[in-house]
Write a protein that holds these residues in place. Sequence first.
Motif, mmCIF file in Angstrom:
data_model
loop_
_atom_site.group_PDB
_atom_site.id
_atom_site.type_symbol
_atom_site.label_atom_id
_atom_site.label_comp_id
_atom_site.label_asym_id
_atom_site.label_seq_id
_atom_site.Cartn_x
_atom_site.Cartn_y
_atom_site.Cartn_z
ATOM 1 N N ILE A 128 0.879 -1.168 0.000
ATOM 2 C CA ILE A 128 0.000 0.000 0.000
ATOM 3 C C ILE A 128 0.916 1.217 0.000
ATOM 4 N N VAL A 129 0.757 2.111 -0.949
ATOM 5 C CA VAL A 129 1.577 3.323 -1.010
ATOM 6 C C VAL A 129 0.643 4.527 -1.019
ATOM 7 N N ILE A 130 0.782 5.397 -0.030
ATOM 8 C CA ILE A 130 -0.158 6.505 0.120
ATOM 9 C C ILE A 130 0.566 7.823 0.376
ATOM 10 N N ASN A 131 -0.169 8.889 0.139
ATOM 11 C CA ASN A 131 0.302 10.237 0.448
ATOM 12 C C ASN A 131 0.130 10.472 1.940
ATOM 13 N N GLY A 132 1.156 10.926 2.610
ATOM 14 C CA GLY A 132 1.056 11.162 4.043
ATOM 15 C C GLY A 132 2.181 12.040 4.543
ATOM 16 N N LEU B 91 -2.604 10.375 9.185
ATOM 17 C CA LEU B 91 -2.145 9.135 8.569
ATOM 18 C C LEU B 91 -2.946 7.952 9.103
ATOM 19 N N ASN B 92 -3.149 7.920 10.408
ATOM 20 C CA ASN B 92 -3.920 6.833 11.014
ATOM 21 C C ASN B 92 -5.371 6.842 10.516
ATOM 22 N N THR C 13 -7.192 3.818 8.554
ATOM 23 C CA THR C 13 -8.388 3.223 9.163
ATOM 24 C C THR C 13 -9.582 3.271 8.220
ATOM 25 N N LYS C 14 -9.834 4.440 7.631
ATOM 26 C CA LYS C 14 -11.039 4.629 6.824
ATOM 27 C C LYS C 14 -10.957 3.949 5.458
ATOM 28 N N ILE C 15 -9.777 3.994 4.838
ATOM 29 C CA ILE C 15 -9.667 3.481 3.465
ATOM 30 C C ILE C 15 -9.184 2.029 3.435
#
Length: 357
Positions: free
Chosen positions: A194-198, A206-207, A211-213
């Motif tokens: 999983i690679v995300i913007n944060g 970030l948490n 959690t939501k996605i």
Amino acid sequence: ILLGPILSNLGFLNMTFKEIKNKKLYDLVINIFKLSQLIDNKLDLTERGVFFHSKLSSYGVTTSYLPLFNKLAELISKNNNLIWERDDKGYELHVNRSMNVWGSGGSHKFYFKKIDNIIINTFNKNIDKQPKGIIDIGCGDGTFLKHCYDIVVNKTLRGEYIDSHPLKLIGVDLNKAARIATRRTLNKSHIDNIVINGNIADPDGLNNTLTKIYKEKLNDFISTRTFLDHNRTYTKPKELRKHNIKTTGAFCYKGKMIKNSNIINNLIEHFMNWKKYINEHGLIILELHTIHPELIKENIGKTLACAYDTTHGFSDQYLIEYKSFIECANYAGMNLEEESILFPNDVIPTISINYFK
């Protein structure tokens, strides 16, 4: 001044000097390499040349800041916010970020290997007490995550349970080029990710994203980051705490000087924001430090202070001494699980590897 940019660009472009197609540039590089004794008259690499070429990525980070140094006069006297400007595609103007990510990934491999014992011990615990996986904030090109994955699969108990307890890797980075590079690195090795913007300065956000996605919790992972805490975006501390923590560094944010006491309190608050997300499996931090000027003077030629204090100092990054860094973490309630590993040594500690709980 000449060899660093030439060598790092050759490495970044994955080509040799013999593949340079522009005749003028080719002749110039050949002359420089001969004068520097990197190649002989037959254009073969000398022993010295082989050594320099083995370190191509080591010049990448400093070279990536050449756009900043090319505009240093403007930055100092006219445009305080130069490093915060972006082009029409949203890319930074003061740094070649793709080269920066490449240089970081390559030159940091040496330090990554020093973390192996922490990773091995963590994933050799009772299988039900292990983290779900590893989250790397500021994942760069994904080199560190891939290294960790290989270690866990091949050298730990978790590797034996990898089918029933898959290892989840999460890469987080503000920079789009870094996120693209991380996906490429991990996908190339067929590693689920999983690679995300944060943002390192916003663990709550970030948490919430996780959690939501993705139905994941930050506290279920062992958190890691490499050379990133000094690159957090500065915010004025909410509270000026009474302590004796000091730093000799000089700091700016968007052209305005920051008091040393503020940068210390900002770091303490930064650690406090992270504390609740590392109480299950801990936090591994590789960090870059400034050194007291007196120590630099006594160790001329033995430190990286000239390069890093300028590249980072002129680009709103916040290097503080190792001792001060640990004191801020302790004040915030984070404690070292084991003694820090320091480079090049404990007299002039420029880089530290720390495992906090």
